[in-house]
Design an enzyme around this catalytic site. Sequence first.
Site, short mmCIF file in Angstrom:
data_model
loop_
_atom_site.label_atom_id
_atom_site.label_comp_id
_atom_site.label_asym_id
_atom_site.label_seq_id
_atom_site.Cartn_x
_atom_site.Cartn_y
_atom_site.Cartn_z
N HIS A 1 -12.15 5.23 -4.48
CA HIS A 1 -12.39 4.92 -3.41
C HIS A 1 -13.49 4.01 -3.06
O HIS A 1 -13.54 2.84 -3.45
CB HIS A 1 -12.39 6.17 -2.48
N HIS B 1 -2.74 -1.51 -3.87
CA HIS B 1 -3.34 -0.70 -2.78
C HIS B 1 -2.43 0.27 -2.50
O HIS B 1 -1.22 0.22 -2.50
CB HIS B 1 -3.95 -1.59 -1.46
N ASP C 1 -11.05 -4.44 -2.49
CA ASP C 1 -12.02 -4.01 -3.52
C ASP C 1 -12.13 -5.35 -4.37
O ASP C 1 -13.26 -5.30 -4.84
CB ASP C 1 -11.16 -2.89 -4.13
#
Length: 477
Positions: free
Chosen positions: A296, A335, A391
């Site tokens: 996360h 994702h 990310d």
Amino acid sequence: MGKPDSQKTSQSLTVRDNRSGKVYTIPITDNSIPATAFKAIKAPRVPGEREENETEKGLRVADRGFLNTAVMRSEITYIDGDAGVLRYRGYPIEQLALKSSHLETAYLLIYGFLPTKQQFGVFEREVLHHGTIHADSEEFFRSFRYDAHPMAMLTSAFAYLGSYYAEANPSLQGQKLFTSGNVESLEVMDKQIYRLIGKATTLAAMAYRVRQGRNFVTAPNGLSYTGSFLYQMDHLGQEDYRPNPVLEKALDVLFLLHADHELNASCTTVLQTGSSLVDPYSAIAAGCASLYGPLHGGANEAVIRMLISIGKPENVPAFLEAVKRREKVLSGFGHRVYKTSDPRSFIVRKTADEVFKVTGKDELLETAMALHEAAMRDEYFIKRKLAPNVDFWCGCSGLIYRAMGFPLDFFPVLFAVPRVVGWLAHWRQMMLQEGGVKIWRPRQIFVGSSRRDYVPLEERTAVEGLRKTPSPITHSG
């Protein structure tokens, strides 16, 4: 529900239980069906079936990891992962990143509307006013080891903060403290929202400075939210010090992008914890702990570590081949929600360009671009829909953070601080939802041993094998 229904409507689901031959009609609302409706689908146990299956008590819905379970109705954030869409309260993230600010977007997420100038002035003033923290907190932060991870400090600090505010604790003030929705309740709720958003930057800055061996800095007057944050981290006694406006704006954009992302792991943790009617500081601390994990909030740190391990652009092909052989992990691609490019990634790239004009380009940027281009051309990653997510470009934002001088292990903190806004928006929505708050209590499918009788110690047979016995630990002197 529960009885055969011959009247079929277009907004319902017809289920035939082949065990009993019964037909059930389940209503469809907003393209969803109530999981509790399946409790009415019961059948007698077949010979030899485990009693723990509880077949006669109705069906349970198995959904490991919440792959397709809606736990609440929400008006806050909408994501279409297939189309690469992210909207806060209906507003496209691209428009907000270009025209809004983090605090204005915070108002939008929490209260549902873009504020007027007067409304925003009150909100901003209260948030910045509540950035100051009790002097005793200096001792709290200095009690950590010199090498403590800043996320461990921040998580602990949110929980610690709650100890100052008995007025915000339903255990002390009554269960309806935040759920009644009257004027007094909303005032108490709003005050905690101001405090948590305002003090998030202060706590994060203190975690940063204690690691640097620096004295703490009081939140200044007259600066923006991110300007104040940078000031508290960087000020070293200079006269009239002001953060670089390009870096201040870049951080504000990144904060806005990370403010909310629907019911992700940390937000769900906040709501799960908050459903017991615990104080909001404890709920936010729980969310912070969830964000800490490498799947996360730790993902952008993992991207930077991956890029560092790759090194130069010419090493990219060998790295990708190692990924295909499952020898290496590709961080920042794919994702749980987005199956195309993450809409935030384009904004991060643009922001990176602006920052690098001031700081100079990070040498790992060329490696990141080479990895992106090679993966997007490779059939292996195309078939698996492994496009770069936020990310990865928060690997790029990680490159921004590196250029700004933040240490690598501080990156998850820079994710947690803005996400406090989203957590609070969902927490507030749950507290005020129609029908009140119900404690979240998932079901399980029990597959363990059936009833067993206790065996005296001297009569037992040893059970051996990995995972079935405690691991031996070697102790040093």
